[in-house]
Enzyme design. Structure first.
Site, PDB file in Angstrom:
ATOM      1  CB  SER A  40      17.608  28.635   1.465  1.00  0.00           C
ATOM      2  OG  SER A  40      16.992  27.428   1.529  1.00  0.00           O
TER       3      SER A  40
ATOM      4  CE1 TYR B  49      11.502  25.287  -0.081  1.00  0.00           C
ATOM      5  CE2 TYR B  49      13.625  25.097   1.219  1.00  0.00           C
ATOM      6  CZ  TYR B  49      12.933  25.215   0.069  1.00  0.00           C
ATOM      7  OH  TYR B  49      13.693  25.160  -1.235  1.00  0.00           O
TER       8      TYR B  49
ATOM      9  CB  THR C 221       9.406  28.209  -1.312  1.00  0.00           C
ATOM     10  OG1 THR C 221      10.440  28.821  -1.412  1.00  0.00           O
ATOM     11  CG2 THR C 221       9.744  26.893  -2.536  1.00  0.00           C
TER      12      THR C 221
ATOM     13  CE  LYS D 231      12.504  30.773  -6.063  1.00  0.00           C
ATOM     14  NZ  LYS D 231      12.630  29.285  -5.929  1.00  0.00           N
TER      15      LYS D 231
ATOM     16  CG  HIS E 173      12.327  24.570  -6.592  1.00  0.00           C
ATOM     17  ND1 HIS E 173      11.483  25.037  -5.587  1.00  0.00           N
ATOM     18  CD2 HIS E 173      13.459  24.159  -5.906  1.00  0.00           C
ATOM     19  CE1 HIS E 173      12.200  24.834  -4.531  1.00  0.00           C
ATOM     20  NE2 HIS E 173      13.512  24.293  -4.715  1.00  0.00           N
TER      21      HIS E 173
ATOM     22  NE  ARG F  93      17.577  22.161  -6.966  1.00  0.00           N
ATOM     23  CZ  ARG F  93      18.492  21.422  -6.658  1.00  0.00           C
ATOM     24  NH1 ARG F  93      19.464  20.937  -7.809  1.00  0.00           N
ATOM     25  NH2 ARG F  93      18.651  20.867  -5.767  1.00  0.00           N
TER      26      ARG F  93
END
Length: 399
Positions: A114, A137, A163, A259, A283, A286
């Site tokens: 990540s 991100y 993402t 994603k 997610h 979340r």
């Protein structure tokens, strides 16, 4: 060092690992993993909707020579499972991302790092020999973005995961109440809780990796990042749109995974974008609370992609806690799956050994369940293994 083999033999399901992790990991980091947004309705339904799907047991079928081996975006995997990218992994166990990457490499499944990891891209590249995936991100700082992608290239990452469902952050009540930060702030509540987690504290004293390795020292003016929420609110780019995907794909130049897809319309856009795979994911419950579970959204997305005559692979993430969950996702058209909490529980419980045990549990459950359903090759599993009436109406909950 204590021999964990006798202990791990008694760990027979992911729930066992969760219970151990809850005892060993500081409250704020355990809660970060084991929670969803708002009322946690979607977080819970991600799991319970899998339970509604029933399997057909077949008998007197040759169950010899079984195989879960397959491919995900052209990479050979020992089972259709990849390690999902998760933030704060290195706070579940010291140098956590390194331990997870090693366990995944040894087991023969892909590892994803990540952007919000504690260990950096370079840390993982140094401690592994197999190319891994990097999850991106999108930030407002374009120079930082370009540098992040270049670092992933330099580390020989074999795929980029974009993402798409975190342009803004969903509210997670527990994180706010716990004052989530990395490292934890020295408040009285935190100190008292840490005193009950001696192994975690000793492990953390042995590493310097206690903040966000991909950000601190790389993003402009960021020499310390104790508050995740304030920085992400400032930097996560809410303007991210489908127009940006082509630009990111060109910058990356390699395999791209998108994603966070939950609707057929977005699946079609992903297929047309030239991405190599899309991940049906909310997610982990979340972000948008009250959304569908991932497994209930899967079939419509698979059908939409097939209607496009696209070769984009459809994977599923969110809610997988067992090998049976993996088998059910594959039977409904997923080419692969990703696990998050399942491996994080293992990491928090026993470090790298715990991650390996989580993978072993999922593999064995999937393998044996597939055999009971009359199949020996995961690549040939279809919805014929499912009981009619337990999955067709899953989306509307009509049972």
């Amino acid at each position: 060092m204590k021999d964990l083999k006798p202990v791990l033999k008694k760990i027979t399901e992911i729930e066992d690992l969760r219970r151990v992790a809850e005892r060993k990991v500081p409250r704020m980091f355990y809660d970060y993993v084991d929670s969803g947004s708002w009322t946690e309705t979607t977080y819970r339904s991600n799991e319970t909707d899998f339970d509604r799907i029933k399997l057909r047991q077949r008998v007197l079928v040759d169950m010899d020579n079984r195989s879960l081996a397959t491919q995900m975006i052209g990479e050979s995997v020992n089972m259709p499972v990849a390690i999902a990218p998760t933030g704060f992994t290195g706070m579940m166990w010291a140098d956590g991302e390194i331990h997870v990457a090693r366990a995944a490499e040894k087991f023969g499944v892909p590892f994803s790092l990540s952007t919000m990891s504690i260990c950096s891209i370079e840390d993982i590249a140094t401690h592994t020999s197999k190319p891994f995936w990097f999850q991106l991100y999108v930030m407002r700082d374009q120079d930082y973005m370009a540098n992040l992608i270049q670092r992933a290239k330099d580390a020989n990452c074999s795929a980029l995961i974009l993402t798409a469902d975190l342009q803004v952050m969903g509210q997670r009540h527990k994180d706010i109440k716990n004052g989530l930060s990395a490292p934890p702030k020295p408040t009285l509540t935190n100190i008292m809780n840490l005193m009950t987690k001696p192994q975690w504290c000793m492990n953390m004293l042995g590493t310097k990796r206690r903040s966000f390795g991909n950000i601190v020292g790389h993003a402009k003016g960021v020499e310390d990042l104790s508050s995740l929420s304030s920085w992400t609110e400032e930097q996560f780019d809410p303007r991210l749109s489908w127009d940006d995907v082509a630009r990111i794909k060109d910058m990356w130049g390699g395999k791209l995974i998108i994603k966070g897809i939950m609707e057929p319309e977005d699946a079609i856009m992903a297929a047309r974008s030239g991405a190599d795979a899309l991940v049906v994911s909310n997610h982990g419950g979340r972000q948008l609370d009250g959304a569908l579970s991932s497994i209930s959204a899967l079939s419509d997305i698979v059908q939409a992609v097939h209607a496009e005559d696209s070769d984009i692979e459809v994977w599923l993430d969110s809610g997988i806690r067992s090998g049976q969950d993996v088998l059910k996702a594959i039977s409904l058209g997923a080419k692969g799956t990703m696990i998050g909490r399942a491996f994080l529980y293992g990491l928090g419980a026993y470090g790298e050994d715990g991650v390996r045990r989580a993978l072993e549990i999922i593999y064995k459950e999937c393998d044996i369940s597939m055999a009971f359903c009359g199949h020996t090759d995961i690549n040939k599993v279809t919805d014929d293994i499912l009981v009619k009436g337990t999955y067709e109406n899953l989306k509307v909950g009509n049972f």
